[in-house]
Design a protein around this motif. Sequence first.
Motif, PDB file in Angstrom:
ATOM      1  N   LEU A   1       0.825  -1.210   0.000  1.00 31.59           N
ATOM      2  CA  LEU A   1       0.000   0.000   0.000  1.00 31.59           C
ATOM      3  C   LEU A   1       0.861   1.264   0.000  1.00 31.59           C
ATOM      4  CD1 LEU A   1      -2.838  -1.072   2.457  1.00 31.59           C
ATOM      5  CD2 LEU A   1      -2.972  -0.857  -0.030  1.00 31.59           C
TER       6      LEU A   1
ATOM      7  N   ILE B   1      -0.209   5.412  -0.998  1.00 31.62           N
ATOM      8  CA  ILE B   1      -1.391   5.729  -0.198  1.00 31.62           C
ATOM      9  C   ILE B   1      -0.896   6.424   1.071  1.00 31.62           C
ATOM     10  CG2 ILE B   1      -3.287   4.704   1.125  1.00 31.62           C
ATOM     11  CD1 ILE B   1      -3.499   2.587  -1.019  1.00 31.62           C
ATOM     12  N   VAL B   2      -1.672   7.361   1.566  1.00 23.47           N
ATOM     13  CA  VAL B   2      -1.311   8.104   2.784  1.00 23.47           C
ATOM     14  C   VAL B   2      -0.958   7.088   3.882  1.00 23.47           C
ATOM     15  CG1 VAL B   2      -2.142   9.762   4.496  1.00 23.47           C
ATOM     16  CG2 VAL B   2      -2.908   9.921   2.121  1.00 23.47           C
TER      17      VAL B   2
ATOM     18  N   TRP C   1      -1.085   6.768   7.198  1.00 20.76           N
ATOM     19  CA  TRP C   1      -2.011   6.352   8.249  1.00 20.76           C
ATOM     20  C   TRP C   1      -3.198   5.587   7.667  1.00 20.76           C
ATOM     21  CZ3 TRP C   1      -7.038   8.066   8.568  1.00 20.76           C
ATOM     22  CH2 TRP C   1      -7.383   9.203   7.834  1.00 20.76           C
ATOM     23  N   VAL C   2      -3.612   5.942   6.468  1.00 26.55           N
ATOM     24  CA  VAL C   2      -4.686   5.199   5.796  1.00 26.55           C
ATOM     25  C   VAL C   2      -4.167   3.824   5.385  1.00 26.55           C
ATOM     26  CG1 VAL C   2      -6.221   5.145   3.794  1.00 26.55           C
ATOM     27  CG2 VAL C   2      -5.829   7.295   4.994  1.00 26.55           C
ATOM     28  N   ALA C   3      -2.924   3.780   4.911  1.00 23.67           N
ATOM     29  CA  ALA C   3      -2.323   2.507   4.519  1.00 23.67           C
ATOM     30  C   ALA C   3      -2.212   1.564   5.719  1.00 23.67           C
ATOM     31  CB  ALA C   3      -0.945   2.746   3.901  1.00 23.67           C
TER      32      ALA C   3
ATOM     33  N   ILE D   1      -4.143   1.512   8.422  1.00 23.35           N
ATOM     34  CA  ILE D   1      -5.485   1.021   8.769  1.00 23.35           C
ATOM     35  C   ILE D   1      -5.960  -0.026   7.769  1.00 23.35           C
ATOM     36  CG2 ILE D   1      -7.911   1.688   8.975  1.00 23.35           C
ATOM     37  CD1 ILE D   1      -6.909   4.368  10.132  1.00 23.35           C
ATOM     38  N   LEU D   2      -5.771   0.261   6.499  1.00 19.85           N
ATOM     39  CA  LEU D   2      -6.169  -0.708   5.467  1.00 19.85           C
ATOM     40  C   LEU D   2      -5.367  -1.997   5.581  1.00 19.85           C
ATOM     41  CD1 LEU D   2      -6.654   1.549   2.310  1.00 19.85           C
ATOM     42  CD2 LEU D   2      -8.406   0.327   3.596  1.00 19.85           C
TER      43      LEU D   2
END
Length: 101
Positions: A25, A30-31, A33-35, A37-38
């Motif tokens: 990711l 991808i950002v 912190w979003v990466a 979580i994902l």
Amino acid sequence: MNSGRTWILYSLIRLGVFAVVLALLLFLQIVPWVAAILAAIIALCISIIFLRRPREEASKTLYAARANRSARSAAPARVSEDESVEDRAVDDRADDRPDAH
């Protein structure tokens, strides 16, 4: 298999899946912190689907450890002499009271 080894192996596999997904990711830009979580959600799904056997072995070791602990705590405790004297005194007082009926 040794229970400690089972837990370590299962944890390392899950961490490895998380790391691979996170790296993929992040490679896709991808950002972060979003990466993260994902990656956590995807790794959880992958571990539920594909890591059934190690998860069940880890669960069995946890169940066995819990059963051993409750079996040890269910062993009869030694009653001290003080507790016996107190119990007899309380029982004697209860016998001396007239019934309130």
